[in-house]
Write an enzyme that holds these catalytic residues in place. Structure first.
Site, PDB file in Angstrom:
ATOM      1  N   ASP A  60      48.743  43.289  35.572  1.00  0.00           N
ATOM      2  CA  ASP A  60      47.027  43.432  35.330  1.00  0.00           C
ATOM      3  C   ASP A  60      46.932  41.901  34.383  1.00  0.00           C
ATOM      4  O   ASP A  60      47.031  41.895  33.397  1.00  0.00           O
ATOM      5  CB  ASP A  60      46.770  44.424  34.792  1.00  0.00           C
ATOM      6  CG  ASP A  60      45.195  44.583  34.510  1.00  0.00           C
ATOM      7  OD1 ASP A  60      44.457  43.413  34.149  1.00  0.00           O
ATOM      8  OD2 ASP A  60      44.460  45.527  34.713  1.00  0.00           O
ATOM      9  N   ILE A  61      46.230  40.843  35.252  1.00  0.00           N
ATOM     10  CA  ILE A  61      46.314  39.663  34.791  1.00  0.00           C
ATOM     11  C   ILE A  61      45.255  39.710  33.580  1.00  0.00           C
ATOM     12  O   ILE A  61      45.617  39.116  32.613  1.00  0.00           O
ATOM     13  CB  ILE A  61      45.644  38.678  35.872  1.00  0.00           C
ATOM     14  CG1 ILE A  61      46.902  38.687  37.048  1.00  0.00           C
ATOM     15  CG2 ILE A  61      45.706  37.306  35.136  1.00  0.00           C
ATOM     16  CD1 ILE A  61      46.422  38.131  38.298  1.00  0.00           C
ATOM     17  N   ASN A 105      42.449  41.832  50.936  1.00  0.00           N
ATOM     18  CA  ASN A 105      40.923  42.440  50.792  1.00  0.00           C
ATOM     19  C   ASN A 105      39.805  41.411  50.957  1.00  0.00           C
ATOM     20  O   ASN A 105      40.358  40.428  51.534  1.00  0.00           O
ATOM     21  CB  ASN A 105      40.711  42.943  49.179  1.00  0.00           C
ATOM     22  CG  ASN A 105      41.018  41.651  48.142  1.00  0.00           C
ATOM     23  OD1 ASN A 105      39.960  41.004  48.178  1.00  0.00           O
ATOM     24  ND2 ASN A 105      41.748  41.805  47.357  1.00  0.00           N
TER      25      ASN A 105
HETATM   26  O1  PMT Z   1      34.974  36.470  46.386  1.00  0.00           O
HETATM   27  P1  PMT Z   1      33.567  37.342  46.761  1.00  0.00           P
HETATM   28  O2  PMT Z   1      33.711  37.285  48.411  1.00  0.00           O
HETATM   29  O3  PMT Z   1      32.572  36.304  46.220  1.00  0.00           O
HETATM   30  O4  PMT Z   1      33.514  38.355  46.216  1.00  0.00           O
HETATM   31  C1  PMT Z   1      33.183  38.782  44.653  1.00  0.00           C
HETATM   32  C2  PMT Z   1      33.778  39.825  43.891  1.00  0.00           C
HETATM   33  C3  PMT Z   1      33.149  40.798  44.647  1.00  0.00           C
HETATM   34  C4  PMT Z   1      35.192  39.747  44.548  1.00  0.00           C
HETATM   35  C5  PMT Z   1      33.784  39.640  42.540  1.00  0.00           C
HETATM   36  O5  PMT Z   1      32.240  39.537  42.210  1.00  0.00           O
HETATM   37  C6  PMT Z   1      34.141  40.619  41.704  1.00  0.00           C
HETATM   38  O6  PMT Z   1      33.981  41.838  41.524  1.00  0.00           O
HETATM   39  N1  PMT Z   1      35.714  40.390  41.316  1.00  0.00           N
HETATM   40  C7  PMT Z   1      36.593  41.365  40.617  1.00  0.00           C
HETATM   41  C8  PMT Z   1      37.172  42.147  41.857  1.00  0.00           C
HETATM   42  C9  PMT Z   1      37.958  43.476  41.193  1.00  0.00           C
HETATM   43  O7  PMT Z   1      39.302  43.360  41.498  1.00  0.00           O
HETATM   44  O8  PMT Z   1      37.594  44.017  40.295  1.00  0.00           O
HETATM   45  P2  PMT Z   1      38.291  45.583  39.671  1.00  0.00           P
HETATM   46  O9  PMT Z   1      37.360  46.242  39.335  1.00  0.00           O
HETATM   47  O10 PMT Z   1      39.330  46.142  40.727  1.00  0.00           O
HETATM   48  O11 PMT Z   1      39.245  44.747  38.561  1.00  0.00           O
HETATM   49  C10 PMT Z   1      38.686  44.405  37.205  1.00  0.00           C
HETATM   50  C11 PMT Z   1      38.800  43.300  36.652  1.00  0.00           C
HETATM   51  O12 PMT Z   1      40.307  43.027  36.382  1.00  0.00           O
HETATM   52  C12 PMT Z   1      38.742  42.221  37.581  1.00  0.00           C
HETATM   53  O13 PMT Z   1      38.111  41.043  36.508  1.00  0.00           O
HETATM   54  C13 PMT Z   1      39.980  41.484  38.060  1.00  0.00           C
HETATM   55  O14 PMT Z   1      40.037  40.261  38.357  1.00  0.00           O
HETATM   56  C14 PMT Z   1      40.884  41.868  37.041  1.00  0.00           C
HETATM   57  N2  PMT Z   1      42.332  42.334  37.621  1.00  0.00           N
HETATM   58  C15 PMT Z   1      42.425  43.333  38.434  1.00  0.00           C
HETATM   59  C16 PMT Z   1      43.633  43.702  38.864  1.00  0.00           C
HETATM   60  C17 PMT Z   1      44.748  42.850  38.416  1.00  0.00           C
HETATM   61  N3  PMT Z   1      46.106  43.166  38.895  1.00  0.00           N
HETATM   62  N4  PMT Z   1      44.643  42.052  37.620  1.00  0.00           N
HETATM   63  C18 PMT Z   1      43.321  41.588  37.202  1.00  0.00           C
HETATM   64  O15 PMT Z   1      43.294  40.609  36.421  1.00  0.00           O
END
Ligand code: PMT
Length: 396
Positions: free
Chosen positions: A304-305, A208
């Site tokens: 999901d970490i 991504n």
């Molecule tokens: O890296 P940059 O270019 O600076 O961009 C920053 C960013 C947009 C990546 C950052 O600000 C951000 O939003 N990070 C989270 C991105 C994301 O995966 O969001 P999500 O809504 O899909 O996930 C929700 C949360 O669960 C996040 O904290 C993610 O880290 C966590 N997660 C998701 C899936 C997974 N399998 N394990 C997780 O821990």
């Protein structure tokens, strides 16, 4: 006010070529307002003279436990009590081994055992010595006991090799010491950053657009506010902020394993990484051949970490997620906060230029259990500062 105004810094120098940088380090510490006393090991005196350091620090330099005149003026126990902070730079492989073993067989190791002040270590050695399992075990033991490890940096080494093992530059060490007086002092943050890559075959992967900038800005800001920081980074092209311990991973499974292995002693976990939610069910050993037919991929869920950290018996005091959304920002973010049992979530709009993925700027809407807090568009470092301030204020 200078960065280290009135602070008593005890600088321990051990034997290594990087000892030559200590003259500049002492000058910088004094410029930052610190009073500096220097203790050298016998090996350090082969690289730099006590006379130089005495002249620059303005105080007598100590090297022996058995110097009667010096002990009468200020005993080693008084010296250990005098220090607000101890910095050992360079810290050789031998010094790390002796500190890890709790030895007290020279003045410096005795002081490190006798002081109640935080002890900061700036390792410097040949890259193979640094990577050696014995050194890494010593560093892990020291870290677990609360020693702060800064670096080493990576680059060209005095031995002609290139790799990890260079002592951090004097300014970086001074910044790290100054940071340790900040509001996050004594807290250990674990931060994830960047994308994960899920391999399809030896040449292709699902990834991504995350650059890691948001997570790295958080790591840098937390260091500057005094925290100890471990950063688990996906594949990114960014420099490690000074003093931050970095663990590189590629896949979601590797990130999950690295995070769970680091949870002990963590005060705050922030998940800024864009972790793949799915990965290919199988990874082809050879390059997948193209054919005229359409193709489809079988995908399976990744761990999901964030949810795993929140459910762990080692759950940190603050578990903070990010939410990357293209629509219904508030609603989706709050749902994620509830479903993953988070203490806070920082929501950002993605899919538009100028913020979110890749950009150096971001705007965040932070939900805590106490309410909603807007961080308007700013640099990611400024947004990181503001987020950390909100977390400490709302979740003291
Ligand atoms: O890296 P940059 O270019 O600076 O961009 C920053 C960013 C947009 C990546 C950052 O600000 C951000 O939003 N990070 C989270 C991105 C994301 O995966 O969001 P999500 O809504 O899909 O996930 C929700 C949360 O669960 C996040 O904290 C993610 O880290 C966590 N997660 C998701 C899936 C997974 N399998 N394990 C997780 O821990």
């Amino acid at each position: 006010m200078a960065l280290l105004d009135g602070k008593h810094v005890l600088l321990g120098i051990t034997g290594g070529i990087a000892a030559y940088k200590c003259a500049e380090l002492v000058r910088g510490l004094r410029r930052a307002g610190a009073e500096v006393r220097v203790v050298m090991t016998a090996a350090a005196e082969r690289f730099v003279t006590p006379t130089t350091l005495q002249a620059l620090s303005g105080n007598p330099v100590r090297s022996s436990l058995w110097d009667e005149a010096a002990e009468a003026a200020m005993s080693h126990i008084e010296l250990a009590r005098w220090a607000d902070v101890v910095l050992v730079a360079p810290a050789s492989a031998d010094a790390l081994a002796r500190f890890a073993g709790g030895q007290a067989n020279d003045l410096l190791s005795t002081l490190c055992l006798a002081t109640e002040a935080p002890v900061h270590l700036a390792p410097a050695m040949n890259r193979v010595m640094w990577a050696n399992a014995a050194t890494q075990a010593n560093v892990a033991a020291l870290r677990a006991r609360g020693f702060r490890i800064h670096g080493p940096g990576s680059g060209e080494q005095a031995c002609g090799e290139t790799g990890e093992g260079r002592m951090l530059e004097p300014e970086q060490l001074i910044d790290a010491l100054a940071g340790h007086a900040g509001p996050w002092q004594g807290r250990h943050l674990l931060i994830t950053a960047g994308p994960t890559y899920e391999d399809l075959d030896p040449v292709r992967f699902l990834g991504n657009r995350s650059s890691g900038k948001m997570g790295f800005a958080l790591a840098e800001a937390a260091m500057a506010k005094g925290a100890q920081v471990t950063l688990v980074a996906g594949p990114v092209m960014l420099q490690t902020p000074a003093g931050v311990r970095r663990i590189d991973v590629r896949t979601a499974v590797q990130m999950h394993e690295a995070v769970m292995a680091e949870l002990a002693g963590i005060d705050t976990f922030i998940a800024a990484a864009a972790v793949a939610d799915y990965r290919p069910k199988t990874v082809s050993a050879g390059k997948i051949k193209k054919s005229d037919a359409d193709a489809s991929l079988d995908l399976e869920r990744t761990p999901d970490i964030l949810a795993a950290v929140s459910a762990s018996p080692l759950r940190p005091k603050r578990v903070v997620g990010f939410a990357a959304e293209t629509e219904h920002l508030d609603q989706y973010a709050q749902e994620k906060m509830r479903n993953k049992n988070l203490d806070a979530i920082a929501a950002n709009v993605v899919g538009m230029p100028g913020s979110g993925f890749e950009s150096s700027h971001n705007a965040l809407t932070v939900f805590t259990r106490g309410g909603r807090h807007a961080i308007p568009l700013a640099t990611k470092r400024q947004a990181a500062d503001a987020l950390l301030d909100i977390l400490l204020e709302q979740l003291p």
